[in-house]
Design an enzyme around this catalytic site. Structure first.
Site, PDB file in Angstrom:
ATOM      1  N   LYS A 101     -26.190  10.910 -23.390  1.00  0.00           N
ATOM      2  CA  LYS A 101     -25.731  10.657 -22.020  1.00  0.00           C
ATOM      3  C   LYS A 101     -25.543  11.940 -21.216  1.00  0.00           C
ATOM      4  O   LYS A 101     -25.675  11.938 -19.989  1.00  0.00           O
ATOM      5  CB  LYS A 101     -24.447   9.825 -22.034  1.00  0.00           C
ATOM      6  CG  LYS A 101     -24.704   8.382 -22.506  1.00  0.00           C
ATOM      7  CD  LYS A 101     -23.488   7.507 -22.392  1.00  0.00           C
ATOM      8  CE  LYS A 101     -23.846   6.077 -22.773  1.00  0.00           C
ATOM      9  NZ  LYS A 101     -22.779   5.123 -22.491  1.00  0.00           N
ATOM     10  N   LYS A 136      -5.333  16.094 -21.092  1.00  0.00           N
ATOM     11  CA  LYS A 136      -6.613  15.468 -20.705  1.00  0.00           C
ATOM     12  C   LYS A 136      -6.372  14.276 -19.781  1.00  0.00           C
ATOM     13  O   LYS A 136      -7.143  14.040 -18.841  1.00  0.00           O
ATOM     14  CB  LYS A 136      -7.387  15.027 -21.952  1.00  0.00           C
ATOM     15  CG  LYS A 136      -8.151  16.175 -22.592  1.00  0.00           C
ATOM     16  CD  LYS A 136      -8.665  15.848 -23.970  1.00  0.00           C
ATOM     17  CE  LYS A 136      -9.792  14.846 -23.990  1.00  0.00           C
ATOM     18  NZ  LYS A 136     -10.222  14.563 -25.398  1.00  0.00           N
TER      19      LYS A 136
END
Ligand code: ATR
Length: 281
Positions: free
Chosen positions: A66, A156
């Site tokens: 991807k 994150k």
């Protein structure tokens, strides 16, 4: 002439995309052939070049390519830019258009197939990896009351929350509050929709989600597909949640979005979802 499409990955045997797109082509009367392409690692660009040279019109992209597809594209849609990853390519001359339909497929499944509007609801997304990145913008476009990203590595979650805030310039419902937090911060909070976008289910683990995170009538949605009652869905069930779903509808809907993008016609997904559903037991 029959138009050629394919899904590219490594491994690729497990992919359901040929089954899905072949079914879509049949019901919509589109003349296309859809196959699997196994690309050697490190040879994504050469493999796609060869497919295009042989007349290929478009591809779905699965793991681990991807990011390679992101780099290969000449024209990235906002969905692909925010996700940082690409799951569909369209070839037109020298142009390589790139999209990421995972998030829009997820939202369409929840809102349309499961009849669970996100507008005005409190939404929790577990995980801050690629799957979450792809889902953020389509969720925000629905105008939820609040979007919270919870992650084991809190920084994150905070980073993604900041990115999602910034991305709301694309969003007519701009101004949805977005927070990134850790699991300990969930005490005392509850949500109408809880998405598990972590990779924990792949290793039969469950993130440390307090059962109080599920509001009465909540939907628990596992983005992974075909794994039955995963530890996350078991946790939800034990918490009294009765609306449980896995990612089979998301899989079918992202495929339908790609099909529409390539062919200009939206196939109905119901038959494909019925064929691919693995019971949640
Ligand atoms: P993907 O592309 O499938 O989203 P990823 O980018 O590797 O995969 O992200 C995996 C996500 O699942 C991460 O948010 C990870 O948490 P960390 O950022 O803290 O690593 C989360 N994850 C994986 N296993 C987990 C577990 N057992 N408990 C909680 N979170 C987990």
């Amino acid at each position: 002439m029959t138009d050629r499409y394919a899904v590219i990955g490594n491994p690729i045997e497990q992919s359901k995309s040929p089954l899905i797109h072949t079914a879509f082509a049949q019901v919509t009367g589109q003349d296309l052939a859809y196959t699997k392409v196994l690309s050697p690692l490190g040879e994504f660009a050469q493999t796609v070049d060869a497919f295009r040279a042989a007349g290929g019109r478009g591809m779905n992209v699965t793991a681990p390519f991807k990011l390679d597809a992101f780099a290969y594209a000449t024209d990235l849609a906002p969905s692909a830019q925010l996700a940082g990853a690409v799951n569909a390519l369209k070839f037109e001359g020298d142009k390589v258009f790139a999209e990421n339909f995972d998030g829009v497929g997820l939202v369409r499944d929840v809102v349309h197939n499961l009849g669970c509007p996100l507008q005005g609801r409190k939404v929790l997304v577990m995980g801050a990896g690629g799957a979450t990145r792809g889902a953020l913008l389509p969720i925000l476009m629905q105008g939820p009351a609040e979007l919270v990203i919870v992650n084991r590595t809190v920084a994150k979650a905070q980073e993604l929350a900041a990115l999602a805030q910034k991305s709301q310039s694309h969003n007519p419902n701009a101004g949805v509050p977005v927070r990134g937090i850790g699991y300990d911060d969930l005490q005392g909070e509850s949500f109408d929709v809880v998405f598990n976008a972590t990779s924990a289910s792949l290793t039969a683990q469950v993130p440390p989600l307090p059962v109080s995170a599920f509001a009465p009538g909540a939907l628990a949605y596992e983005l992974a597909y075909g794994k039955g009652l995963t530890p996350f869905l078991q946790l939800a069930q034990q918490a009294g949640v009765t609306r449980l779903a896995d990612g089979v509808g998301m899989l079918a809907e992202q495929a339908a979005e790609a099909f529409l993008w390539w062919r200009g016609v939206r196939p109905d997904t119901r038959a494909v979802i019925d064929t691919l559903t693995v019971p949640l037991v």
